[in-house]
Design a protein around this motif. Structure first.
Motif, PDB file in Angstrom:
ATOM      1  N   ASP A 227       6.749 -69.617 -35.816  1.00 34.18           N
ATOM      2  CA  ASP A 227       8.161 -69.278 -35.993  1.00 34.18           C
ATOM      3  C   ASP A 227       8.324 -68.096 -36.952  1.00 34.18           C
TER       4      ASP A 227
ATOM      5  N   TRP B 223       7.582 -65.008 -35.010  1.00 32.11           N
ATOM      6  CA  TRP B 223       8.692 -64.684 -34.093  1.00 32.11           C
ATOM      7  C   TRP B 223       9.848 -64.041 -34.854  1.00 32.11           C
ATOM      8  N   ILE B 224      10.168 -64.583 -36.030  1.00 34.36           N
ATOM      9  CA  ILE B 224      11.260 -64.032 -36.841  1.00 34.36           C
ATOM     10  C   ILE B 224      10.940 -62.611 -37.272  1.00 34.36           C
TER      11      ILE B 224
ATOM     12  N   ARG C   1      11.272 -60.299 -34.108  1.00 35.57           N
ATOM     13  CA  ARG C   1      12.636 -60.085 -33.611  1.00 35.57           C
ATOM     14  C   ARG C   1      13.509 -59.329 -34.614  1.00 35.57           C
TER      15      ARG C   1
ATOM     16  N   LEU D 129      18.242 -65.127 -38.709  1.00 34.63           N
ATOM     17  CA  LEU D 129      17.238 -65.918 -37.987  1.00 34.63           C
ATOM     18  C   LEU D 129      16.680 -67.032 -38.865  1.00 34.63           C
TER      19      LEU D 129
ATOM     20  N   LYS E 142      16.900 -71.121 -38.109  1.00 35.61           N
ATOM     21  CA  LYS E 142      15.715 -71.977 -38.109  1.00 35.61           C
ATOM     22  C   LYS E 142      15.859 -73.104 -39.115  1.00 35.61           C
TER      23      LYS E 142
ATOM     24  N   GLU F 111      13.792 -75.401 -28.899  1.00 33.62           N
ATOM     25  CA  GLU F 111      13.814 -74.017 -29.362  1.00 33.62           C
ATOM     26  C   GLU F 111      15.207 -73.400 -29.246  1.00 33.62           C
TER      27      GLU F 111
ATOM     28  N   TRP G  37      17.365 -72.950 -31.403  1.00 36.58           N
ATOM     29  CA  TRP G  37      17.699 -72.092 -32.542  1.00 36.58           C
ATOM     30  C   TRP G  37      17.366 -70.635 -32.258  1.00 36.58           C
ATOM     31  N   LYS G  38      16.323 -70.404 -31.443  1.00 35.61           N
ATOM     32  CA  LYS G  38      15.962 -69.027 -31.111  1.00 35.61           C
ATOM     33  C   LYS G  38      17.055 -68.368 -30.264  1.00 35.61           C
ATOM     34  N   GLU G  39      17.552 -69.111 -29.288  1.00 33.76           N
ATOM     35  CA  GLU G  39      18.623 -68.582 -28.443  1.00 33.76           C
ATOM     36  C   GLU G  39      19.873 -68.299 -29.268  1.00 33.76           C
TER      37      GLU G  39
ATOM     38  N   GLY H 282      19.943 -67.723 -32.500  1.00 35.30           N
ATOM     39  CA  GLY H 282      19.637 -66.615 -33.392  1.00 35.30           C
ATOM     40  C   GLY H 282      19.743 -65.270 -32.704  1.00 35.30           C
ATOM     41  N   LEU H 283      19.227 -65.166 -31.478  1.00 35.08           N
ATOM     42  CA  LEU H 283      19.316 -63.910 -30.730  1.00 35.08           C
ATOM     43  C   LEU H 283      20.762 -63.562 -30.418  1.00 35.08           C
TER      44      LEU H 283
END
Length: 357
Positions: free
Chosen positions: A307, A310-311, A314, A325, A329, A340, A342-344, A346-347
């Motif tokens: 994670d 990934w942060i 991105r 982000l 998380k 996941e 939180w990723k969507e 966050g984006l």
């Protein structure tokens, strides 16, 4: 101080379960229905303080007795910010939560720790951290060590108690009045003046009574140049004279803007030599990876390595995107979420700010 309410710890599970029981498939659905931000709903559901009127409305939406489940707290804005590990949408005012910019901070203090004091300009896009950096300069040298992060450097000045800092926010429309602005600066310099405060009297009293090293921080100066007619070229030229000739090297200006002072003056039709005195200009961009990791690792709940990677990828180490982000998380961990999603989220949250990359 403002009255806030939070869900008492023993009722948090009950409150969370009431979400779907009242027909809300997600936290975002409740936020949309109530007209609140998602962060307000998340804070409510996780037992964090929110405004008492918002608290009552959310309880009504979920069929809860707000008096039964609530705990009243008196909190100040500073305490709220100190309790938030990741801060977005508002400047960082407490130095404990400011990360990175070590190169820029070092160079700025190098201009201020020797006589005569020198001027500087901080340039950056919106949300690049200009205002937060100004606040950091103002507070870091006088904040008690026990309120900072372990090993956080604060000894940038040898005698910080001999410095005065004046913060001028030109987004405050009151600063459009020349007299109001001059009185604001005098108050920050701890110089009293009775009666009218015009430019001539201001120049006379500051040049005769300023005995302490003083820095005037000017945020969003472009707003002043573009909108405030009372702050004309005579005004700016007088400030230049004050800083360069009238105060024996004890006065400096640090301004923050979207472009260089010279370009700003040209684009707004100003022709004062004030905008030529900024010998050092720094442009705010991304943090170094080391600085970004320090911010990420400040989370009260550790993130998995995948994670973190990934942060970093991105956000490209931009502090504002990092904060968003990391916040998403952390919220997912606090909610016990395994998916996941939180990723969507966050984006989606960082999408309007991709111009920063």
């Amino acid at each position: 101080m403002g009255r806030s309410l939070k869900v008492s710890q023993e009722y948090i599970s009950r409150v969370k379960s009431s979400l779907q029981r009242n027909g809300y498939p997600s936290q975002q659905a409740l936020a949309d229905d109530a007209g609140f931000s998602l962060s307000t709903v998340k804070n409510f559901l996780n037992g964090k303080p929110i405004d008492h009127l918002n608290f009552i409305e959310l309880c009504e939406k979920l069929g809860l007795d707000w008096q039964e489940i609530s705990k009243t707290e008196l909190i100040s804005d500073d305490i709220s910010l100190e309790n938030s590990p990741f801060i977005t949408g508002t400047p960082i005012t407490h130095p404990r939560y400011f990360f990175g910019r070590e190169k820029e901070v070092k160079r700025l203090f190098n201009l201020l720790k020797r006589h005569p004091l020198q001027n500087a300009a901080i340039i950056g896009k919106r949300r690049s951290g200009k205002t937060s950096l100004l606040h950091y300069l103002k507070t870091i040298t006088t904040t008690p060590v026990n309120l900072l992060r372990p090993a956080q450097k604060s000894d940038w000045l040898r005698y910080p108690e001999h410095y005065q800092w004046v913060f001028v926010d030109f987004q405050d429309s009151r600063m459009a009045s020349q007299e109001y602005l001059l009185r604001h600066i005098l108050e920050g310099l701890e110089i009293s003046l009775s009666g009218d405060c015009n430019l001539d009297r201001f120049m006379d009293i500051v040049s005769s009574k300023l005995n302490t090293f003083s820095i005037i921080l000017m945020d969003e100066i472009g707003t002043a140049l573009d909108r405030y007619s009372q702050l004309d070229d005579d005004f700016w030229s007088s400030l230049r004279s004050l800083g360069t000739n009238q105060t024996r090297g004890k006065l400096a200006f640090i301004l923050a803007a979207h472009e260089s002072p010279i370009e700003l003056s040209k684009n707004t039709g100003h022709d004062s030599p004030f905008f030529n005195i900024f010998g050092y200009t720094t442009v705010l961009g991304a943090l170094t990876e080391t600085e970004a990791l320090e911010l990420i690792n400040s989370s009260p709940i550790s993130f998995a390595q995948e994670d973190i990677e990934w942060i970093l990828e991105r956000s490209q180490c931009h502090p504002f995107l990092l904060q968003i982000l990391c916040r998403e998380k952390l919220w997912s961990l606090e909610d016990g979420e395994i998916a996941e999603d939180w990723k969507e989220e966050g984006l989606r949250e960082i999408n309007p700010y991709l111009y920063l990359l």
